[in-house]
Design a protein around this motif. Structure first.
Motif, PDB file in Angstrom:
ATOM      1  N   VAL B 258       0.851  -1.181   0.000  1.00 20.91           N
ATOM      2  CA  VAL B 258       0.000   0.000   0.000  1.00 20.91           C
ATOM      3  C   VAL B 258       0.892   1.237   0.000  1.00 20.91           C
ATOM      4  O   VAL B 258       1.818   1.326   0.800  1.00 20.91           O
ATOM      5  CB  VAL B 258      -0.886   0.045   1.277  1.00 20.91           C
ATOM      6  N   GLU B 260       0.188   5.258   0.456  1.00 18.77           N
ATOM      7  CA  GLU B 260      -0.826   6.286   0.668  1.00 18.77           C
ATOM      8  C   GLU B 260      -0.162   7.638   0.851  1.00 18.77           C
ATOM      9  O   GLU B 260       0.731   7.794   1.678  1.00 18.77           O
ATOM     10  CB  GLU B 260      -1.701   5.945   1.892  1.00 18.77           C
ATOM     11  N   GLN B 261      -0.593   8.607   0.050  1.00 15.39           N
ATOM     12  CA  GLN B 261      -0.098   9.973   0.238  1.00 15.39           C
ATOM     13  C   GLN B 261      -0.881  10.592   1.384  1.00 15.39           C
ATOM     14  O   GLN B 261      -2.072  10.876   1.266  1.00 15.39           O
ATOM     15  CB  GLN B 261      -0.285  10.785  -1.039  1.00 15.39           C
ATOM     16  N   ALA B 262      -0.206  10.782   2.482  1.00 14.60           N
ATOM     17  CA  ALA B 262      -0.861  11.312   3.679  1.00 14.60           C
ATOM     18  C   ALA B 262      -1.068  12.813   3.556  1.00 14.60           C
ATOM     19  O   ALA B 262      -0.457  13.464   2.713  1.00 14.60           O
ATOM     20  CB  ALA B 262      -0.015  11.001   4.911  1.00 14.60           C
TER      21      ALA B 262
END
Lengths: 286, 605
Positions: B258, B260-262
């Motif tokens: 995974v 994910e661009q936080a």
């Protein structure tokens, strides 16, 4: 299952007598028992504050992290293992103040988690300063001229962001609280339950009676699929509606959108290492 | 002036404005050079802007292995009017400047101090030809063609690369680019056969090089992540860590992870810790300034004993500093980040092979000791390309450190070595309770001060075993050295190449180079290496000698000589060489029989 299946014998509960958290804890145990959720498959995630201590008083796995940051680990946990039931327990300061940015963006992500926010309109753990939801003219040792900021409206914000489940309850009404907790936990996607609760020690304005007098339930014919109406009702002040304001079950969840779960559902820790694939990827650089 | 480059090592620099497509030229040339059997090294320096400014790329083409930045420019391809001025300090009498008349006109007319550059200019009608091809955008492919021709790169290799690059843009564009390349080749031929000053480059290709890997620091770290079983990355884009994020995001499908661009770096590290708590090997990547936001999360990792790998791409600070430049300023930041006291490990790769093995190792060390593990890299390292034979994938193994829990499981059970077998939620019959507050063995909040002391001891006790596992520093050069150079992280190759140059000329000099790839905690051999030396010099890309200070703190050994560079550029081979010669008392006193500075021509100042 029985609510007592979630008891933690010997837990040193640090809340004041009469604290709204006590009834929230009881309601949550009842809701989980009625839903037959096993403690081993439950993860309670919290931050810091009086609400953040709740996971220590209920049976389940616990990630009690940093102030304002509970939604981020909750998202990570659910993404790493979607088979877990993840319940984020937070307070108005933790969630809407320190955690405001994560509140917004978690709603956008829509992970399949439940977000319970204990909203007593005051900072309890740090002893009585204003919170984002404190009402105007609320006097504290720090807000010596009374609060003059616009109170944060979590429901309106959540509906504006098209959150997939938005509700408000009052801790003193356990019957409704249990039902709405169950709906929130069963809901697929991000579910916000803002919980009005008294702080018997630091908030002498918004007391148990004050909440009783200033709240009422949304009518039976309120349509939770009508976003505009939900938003309108969320902006009501003076008298505050309780109930499920808004539901949007059409949204896919964060986990459903992740490519890794398109074909198989195995949690990440059980996935195999692809040495051959990696070898091939490296070879492509020749 | 016929140009013969007898060193068989050509430093080619392309310079132009952002958005002109220098990266296209670089990408084509790098592949073309390698496929022709020459060794290649390339590095970029660029401004923090999308258009305009002056950016340059250095490509070294060599008959032998090259892996470091040099100041020297043998051939400069100027693609903008500001290019020559931008690189003035690196241009010498021996620099050949190729460019369009409109770009080199003003520099040509200018008489610079010391000598005129007249004879160094070669005008080629780049822009005019590009216009004929269909617009200025074709100038970069024409230039790539001209340079490929000069480098004796077979035309079919060049055409093959153009096809690979532009096929996806459609036949029409591809044909135009092939034509532009053709025009470039013709231009190059003209230069080689020019009556006035024919250009000849003598290089020897090796077929073995053709099949080597051509990767940069980011790729090596990315492969290391995949080899380490990375399953989760949450990060926020920030130079120079964004390419590593892109690497993992683009491989998420194939390697079941995974990305994910936080929303910010705070969310990034907390999300990664959540995923890690649930059993997924997790990583975050950022820069020093982004890491500043992650610090509380480092403390959380330490407190809840949950592994996470933290990659910090260093660049000059404080605050946002110079976003696109390089530095080694964040050792202290990594070392002291997070409130309280707990165990940690910090790696700093210097070679591509190191980056691969250390990154893979980082995941395993993080899991084994349930701690945050740092990888300090920097802008220079992330962007450097060179060819290497292979990465040791066969040698890496991942250990499984997760246990299935029983009903009486205690997440923080006190053990003999401070490490509790690690359970995760949903795997076994136990409950896994972690808490950012001080906690008892079960993980529940406690204010019992006796338990508090035991838990601090537990978290720090791990260091004993961690030290045993430390990666030894690498000694390059003589075992019985008198003089010792110290470096860490990305300075490995510039120092090593300088040392090799010195040793070739002065084989009698007993010179060693000790390179740290694990900068905390030290391997037990470190003190002995230092004590053995008569003189020690340390090179660092920072202003305070952070590593020198750490060495003093850890070993008591005080390094007197420091060469600190903090203008945002990496160390060049020449300046390292010059400074080390001085350190060895061989500066300008005539001991040197063959002054290397003369080979490089006089540098304009």
């Amino acid at each position: 299952m029985k609510p007592r299946d979630f008891d933690m014998p010997g837990a040193d509960v640090a809340w004041c007598a009469g604290c709204g958290n006590l009834s929230i804890l009881r309601s949550l145990k009842t809701a989980l028992a009625e839903l037959e959720i096993q403690p081993e498959n439950l993860v309670f995630v919290s931050g810091i504050g009086q609400a953040g201590k709740l996971p220590h008083y209920i049976k389940g796995n616990v990630f009690n992290g940093l102030h304002g940051r509970s939604l981020s680990p909750a998202t990570g946990i659910k993404a790493a293992n979607p088979e877990l039931t993840v319940i984020d327990v937070s307070g108005d300061g933790c969630m809407y103040g320190e955690g405001g940015n994560h509140f917004m963006h978690t709603i956008r992500r829509n992970p399949d988690i439940t977000n319970l926010v204990h909203n007593n309109m005051v900072y309890g753990l740090t002893k009585g300063q204003a919170s984002p939801t404190s009402q105007r003219d609320f006097n504290t040792p720090l807000q010596v001229d009374g609060v003059f900021l616009e109170p944060f409206n979590p429901l309106a914000v959540a509906i504006a962001l098209n959150a997939s489940f938005v509700a408000r309850v009052f801790s003193g009404d356990r019957k409704q609280t249990i039902e709405i907790f169950k709906s929130a936990i069963e809901h697929k996607g991000y579910a916000l339950v803002d919980i009005f609760q008294p702080c018997v020690t630091f908030n002498k304005v918004n007391t148990r009676n004050w909440f009783r007098e200033h709240t009422y339930y949304l009518e039976d014919d309120h349509d939770p699929l009508d976003r505009n109406e939900a938003f309108r009702r969320a902006t009501e002040t003076g008298e505050y509606p309780l109930g499920i304001f808004y539901k949007n079950s059409k949204k896919s969840t964060f986990e459903e959108n992740l490519s890794i779960y398109q074909e198989e559902k195995t949690p990440l820790f059980q996935r195999k290492f692809h040495r051959g694939k990696l070898q091939a990827l490296m070879e492509s650089k020749r | 002036m016929p140009v013969f480059l007898k060193e068989e090592d050509i430093s080619l620099v392309l310079c132009g404005e952002a958005g002109q497509g220098i990266q296209t030229v670089e990408a084509i040339l790098a592949q073309a050079v390698k496929q022709s059997g020459y060794n290649i090294f390339s590095t970029k320096e660029y401004m923090s802007r999308v258009r305009g400014g002056q950016n340059s790329t250095e490509i070294r083409v060599s008959s032998h292995r090259v892996a470091s930045y040099v100041d020297r420019i043998d051939i400069l391809l100027a693609l903008s009017s500001g290019a020559i001025d931008h690189l003035r300090d690196r241009i010498s009498r021996d620099t050949l400047i190729i460019g369009d008349p409109e770009h080199i006109k003003s520099a040509k007319e200018e008489k610079t101090a010391g000598f005129s550059l007249d004879s160094n200019f070669i005008e080629v009608p780049l822009m005019e030809t590009a216009q004929e091809m269909g617009g200025p955008i074709f100038a970069n492919v024409i230039a790539a063609g001209a340079l490929s021709c000069l480098l004796n790169i077979p035309k079919e290799i060049f055409d093959g690369l153009i096809s690979d690059m532009f096929t996806r843009k459609g036949q029409e564009i591809l044909q135009k680019d092939l034509k532009a390349g053709e025009a470039g080749y013709n231009m190059g031929k003209g230069l080689m056969e020019s009556e006035k000053a024919p250009i000849h480059l003598s290089l020897h290709g090796k077929s073995s090089v053709r099949d080597e890997l051509l990767i940069n620091g980011t790729d090596a770290m990315g492969f290391g992540c995949l080899a380490g079983g990375c399953r989760f990355m949450s990060s926020y884009p920030m130079t120079p860590s964004t390419p590593l994020q892109t690497f993992l995001a683009s491989n998420a499908h194939d390697f079941e992870l995974v990305y994910e661009q936080a929303e910010d770096e705070i969310a990034a590290i907390n999300m990664a810790l959540g995923a890690s708590y649930a059993g997924a090997r997790s990583i975050v990547a950022t820069s020093g300034s982004g890491f500043a936001l992650m610090e509380e999360g480092v403390g959380l990792s330490g407190m809840i004993e949950t592994p996470v790998v933290i990659c910090i791409g260093q660049r000059p600070g404080p605050a946002v500093g110079l976003p696109t430049r390089t530095s080694q300023e964040d050792l202290n930041l990594a070392l002291y980040s997070g409130p309280g006291e707990f165990s940690r490990v910090i790696f700093a790769p210097g070679k591509l092979e190191d980056a691969f093995t250390l990154t893979q190792r980082a995941f395993n060390i993080a899991e084994k000791y349930q701690i945050p593990v740092f990888i300090l890299f920097d802008q220079y390292f992330a962007d450097c390309y060179y060819n290497i034979p292979f990465l040791p994938l066969e040698e890496v193994e991942n250990e499984n450190y997760l246990v299935k829990t029983t009903p009486e499981y205690k997440r923080y059970l006190i053990t003999h070595d401070g490490v509790t077998p690690r359970g995760i939620p949903g795997y076994g019959d136990g409950l896994v309770v972690v808490d950012s507050d001080e906690h008892d063995e079960e993980g529940h909040i406690t204010e019992d001060l006796k338990i508090r002391t035991r838990m601090v001891d537990k978290r720090l006790q791990k260091m004993e075993q961690i030290r045993e596992d430390a990666v030894a520093p690498e000694l390059v050069g003589e075992d019985d050295y008198h003089s010792l150079i110290i470096g860490w992280g990305s300075t490995y190759w510039p120092i090593r190449e300088a040392l090799e140059n010195i040793s070739r000329k002065h084989p009698e000099e007993k010179l060693g180079f000790l390179h740290f790839k694990q900068v905390y905690p030290f391997h037990k051999s470190v003190a002995e290496y230092l004590e053995k030396a008569e003189d020690v010099i340390i090179l660092e890309n920072n202003a305070q000698g952070q590593m020198a200070n750490l060495i003093k703190l850890e070993t008591g050994f005080e390094i007197q000589e420091k060469f600190l560079k903090y203008d945002g550029m990496p160390f060049s081979v020449e300046e390292v060489q010059e400074r080390v010669m001085k350190f060895m008392g061989m500066g300008d006193d005539g001991i040197m029989e063959d002054d290397s500075a003369q080979d490089e021509g006089e540098v304009l100042k």
